[in-house]
Design a protein around this motif. Structure first.
Motif, PDB file in Angstrom:
ATOM      1  N   SER A 206       0.829  -1.202   0.000  1.00  0.00           N
ATOM      2  CA  SER A 206       0.000   0.000   0.000  1.00  0.00           C
ATOM      3  C   SER A 206       0.865   1.254   0.000  1.00  0.00           C
ATOM      4  O   SER A 206       0.568   2.245  -0.688  1.00  0.00           O
ATOM      5  CB  SER A 206      -0.929   0.007   1.217  1.00  0.00           C
ATOM      6  N   SER A 305     -11.146  -1.259   6.520  1.00  0.00           N
ATOM      7  CA  SER A 305     -10.163  -1.802   5.594  1.00  0.00           C
ATOM      8  C   SER A 305      -9.125  -0.744   5.231  1.00  0.00           C
ATOM      9  O   SER A 305      -9.379   0.465   5.298  1.00  0.00           O
ATOM     10  CB  SER A 305     -10.843  -2.325   4.336  1.00  0.00           C
ATOM     11  N   ASP A 306      -7.959  -1.194   4.865  1.00  0.00           N
ATOM     12  CA  ASP A 306      -6.884  -0.327   4.394  1.00  0.00           C
ATOM     13  C   ASP A 306      -7.447   0.558   3.278  1.00  0.00           C
ATOM     14  O   ASP A 306      -7.958   0.051   2.272  1.00  0.00           O
ATOM     15  CB  ASP A 306      -5.753  -1.211   3.870  1.00  0.00           C
ATOM     16  N   SER A 309      -6.312  -0.282  -0.370  1.00  0.00           N
ATOM     17  CA  SER A 309      -6.455  -1.608  -0.976  1.00  0.00           C
ATOM     18  C   SER A 309      -7.328  -1.605  -2.220  1.00  0.00           C
ATOM     19  O   SER A 309      -6.965  -2.201  -3.246  1.00  0.00           O
ATOM     20  CB  SER A 309      -6.985  -2.617   0.053  1.00  0.00           C
ATOM     21  N   GLU A 497      -2.320 -10.239  -3.908  1.00  0.00           N
ATOM     22  CA  GLU A 497      -2.800  -8.918  -3.513  1.00  0.00           C
ATOM     23  C   GLU A 497      -4.287  -8.974  -3.186  1.00  0.00           C
ATOM     24  O   GLU A 497      -5.057  -9.633  -3.874  1.00  0.00           O
ATOM     25  CB  GLU A 497      -2.557  -7.936  -4.670  1.00  0.00           C
ATOM     26  N   PRO A 499      -7.963  -6.658  -2.213  1.00  0.00           N
ATOM     27  CA  PRO A 499      -8.822  -7.426  -1.304  1.00  0.00           C
ATOM     28  C   PRO A 499      -9.668  -8.480  -2.014  1.00  0.00           C
ATOM     29  O   PRO A 499     -10.280  -9.318  -1.361  1.00  0.00           O
ATOM     30  CB  PRO A 499      -9.725  -6.350  -0.720  1.00  0.00           C
TER      31      PRO A 499
END
Length: 612
Positions: A206, A305-306, A309, A497, A499
């Motif tokens: 990221s 979540s990031d 992503s 990778e 999500p």
């Protein structure tokens, strides 16, 4: 230079003495046990030698696992990939063998805890979510989970390697398709939409994507070990060992962010906490230590979540064109390899290791010829002949290397890292004449591969909904495979990778620009393995004649022949045969200009229509 080695894992020295030394250190700290995950501070799939604490303590060198050391017993936890390896590497006198999935470490620990137990853990090496599971287990037994400031293994690991210091390089905007400045502005909007003041980035890919940087701190993944804080207002902060930055790279990054050493991160999180900031963090990837630094100072941790992503997964036009170039280059290398196998395997003398080495050499050669050098391989090549091919995550070593002989199936799963793209391809090859059973199983796998390749699906469809398509032909014969059908893939980033994924548990909706693998398989233990893998990209929705809503679809990126000798045409429908013929025609047209001699002759024969 080879990007992989084939050394056989061995027991790594006096393990019993190491466990004894650790127990003595735990006693000094007033702890009755300690949790040892296979992880570093950045929670990556691959970790540097300096973070291989589990391997040092136990001797186990697999890519996933954990250990728990108590005062009177110890256990090591591995999944089904490593049940044989763990017994070869870890002495049963030091550790009992436990299944990571069937007997999760926190459940094993829960059954052994008493009210006075104090179990230590390194909060830098365990995520927020992981610590919660262990805290619940400890609380149910009246025990206490204790974070340690310094990992006790580090105190007794006297020859621990130094942390990596690979140089950081900038990924050109022309390949990234978007400047880092523009990405950061987009992310600020996301933070505002989520109502947070900042976000912690703890995943190295990221960070690499956000700042358009690449590194070489861990094998096969072009990332730099680092952290970052994104702010809704003001510049982000990048926390990285300054020795990795040349003056030019530092100047470029200084225009984007405040560059700091990693030691400053905890203090900056505490400042955010003292200001009452709301900070987004992904509990599945953020180390518990970072969350504690924020919340103990009064900050609010907002779990989610990031934020990078999904934007990272939606590849832009420049990234997709780079991936297409990389796959044309890689397809030429793989086809040269397939032609070489076709010519040499029947003669005898080839082994799994010699084949893997030759494949990597072909990739290096085509990269040099194209002016795009092979930067790395994207993972250790899975090169499995006969029964070794039935081991899904097999890694050939000097101890397991076997000959590639007539009558076998040979499975090779491999990939490359070029600056313009990452590849991942699996081909299964018949050496000599395959059996009717082999052809039946291969054709069913191919039918599933084609079903997924040709799928049309509405917006909002998840990988779990598509996964059935790849399995149906196998299910109809009472067969299946135990791995997921597809994983996300980065662009000159991690080959695995998130999500999105295509699997029974893939709950993220697929969106245009996402690149995934399509890799159904079949594995007959002790006999052979079959897998067919191409990378596919989600195409924007288009109308279907007579339909009432547009549908998404897939474009296949990977270009290499599929072994026609393993196909039973009678099992295939006319549309399936048409898809294969069209795919092979496309492979021929894309690769023929890059090939010559025996490789070109092989390509012409291997891509003939199925009826020929």
């Amino acid at each position: 230079m080879m990007f992989q080695t084939f050394e056989a894992p061995t027991r790594s020295g006096p393990i019993g003495e190491r466990v004894t030394a650790l127990r003595a250190e735990l006693s000094r700290l007033g702890l009755t046990g300690f949790i040892v995950p296979h992880a570093d501070e950045y929670q990556g799939e691959y970790i540097p030698a300096s973070a291989e604490r589990l391997a040092w303590l136990t001797g186990f060198t697999g890519s996933a696992g954990a250990a728990i050391v108590l005062s009177g017993e110890a256990a090591i936890f591995v999944d089904g990939r490593y049940t044989l390896q763990v017994r070869d590497q870890v002495d049963s006198q030091d550790f009992s063998y436990e299944h990571l999935i069937e007997t999760p470490p926190h459940e094993w620990l829960k059954s052994r805890l008493g009210g006075k137990d104090r179990i230590g853990y390194d909060p830098r090496l365990m995520t927020i979510a992981e610590v919660r599971r262990f805290e619940a287990a400890a609380q149910s037994a009246g025990a206490t989970l204790i974070p340690v400031e310094e990992n006790p293994i580090d105190r007794v690991w006297h020859d621990r390697p130094a942390p990596p210091q690979a140089a950081v390089v900038m990924q050109p905007d022309a390949l990234a398709g978007e400047s880092a400045t523009a990405k950061i502005e987009r992310l600020r909007v996301l933070l505002a939409d989520k109502g947070v003041d900042a976000a912690i980035l703890a995943q190295t890919d990221s960070i690499a994507w956000t700042f358009n940087i690449r590194g070489g701190d861990v094998p096969h993944n072009p990332v730099a070990l680092s952290y970052a804080i994104l702010r809704r207002d003001g510049p982000p902060s990048l926390y990285i060992d300054g020795r990795k930055l040349s003056n030019a790279v530092r100047d470029a990054l200084a225009d984007l962010a405040d560059i700091k050493e990693e030691a400053a991160l905890a203090g900056d999180l505490a400042k955010l906490g003292a200001a009452g900031a709301r900070v987004l963090a992904d509990p599945q990837s953020t180390p518990d230590a970072l969350a504690h630094a924020l919340t103990s100072a009064g900050g609010a941790l907002v779990e989610g979540s990031d934020p990078v992503s999904l934007p990272k997964a939606r590849k832009n036009a420049a990234e997709l064109e780079g991936m297409r170039r990389a796959h044309r280059r890689d397809g030429a290398a793989v086809t040269r390899f397939l032609a070489w196998i076709d010519a040499e395997a029947a003669k005898g003398g080839l082994t799994e290791i010699s084949a893997a080495k030759r494949l990597e050499a072909f990739r290096a050669e085509v990269g040099a010829a194209d002016g795009e050098p092979l930067m790395e391989i994207s993972f250790d090549t899975i090169s499995g002949a006969g029964s070794n091919g039935a081991i899904v995550h097999y890694r050939v070593t000097e101890a397991t290397d076997r000959a590639i002989e007539p009558g076998q199936l040979y499975l090779v799963d491999s990939g490359a890292q070029f600056q313009d793209g990452t590849t991942d391809i699996t081909r299964t090859i018949a050496v000599g004449r395959p059996t009717d059973e082999m052809r039946d199983r291969f054709t069913r796998v191919l039918k599933g591969h084609i079903a997924l390749s040709t799928a049309r699906f509405p917006k909002g469809t998840t990988g779990a909904q598509l996964d059935t398509l790849a399995r149906l032909a196998l299910w109809q014969a009472g067969l299946d495979y135990d791995h997921g059908t597809g994983h996300g893939v980065g662009v000159f980033l991690q080959v695995h990778e998130g999500p999105a994924r295509i699997s029974k548990t893939g709950n993220v909706a697929l969106e245009p620009g996402m690149i995934l693998s399509n890799e159904p398989g079949y594995y007959k233990t002790g006999a052979y393995g079959i897998r067919i893998e191409n990378l596919i990209v989600v195409e924007p929705p288009t109308e279907i004649a007579g339909g009432d809503r547009p549908m998404l679809s897939f474009e296949t990126l990977t270009l290499a022949p599929i072994d026609r000798n393993l196909i039973d045409p009678a099992l295939m429908t006319a549309p399936e045969r048409a898809w294969l013929d069209a795919y092979h025609a496309r492979v021929h047209d894309a690769l023929a200009p890059q090939l010559e001699g025996n490789a070109l002759v092989f390509l012409k024969l291997a891509t003939q229509p199925l009826s020929v």
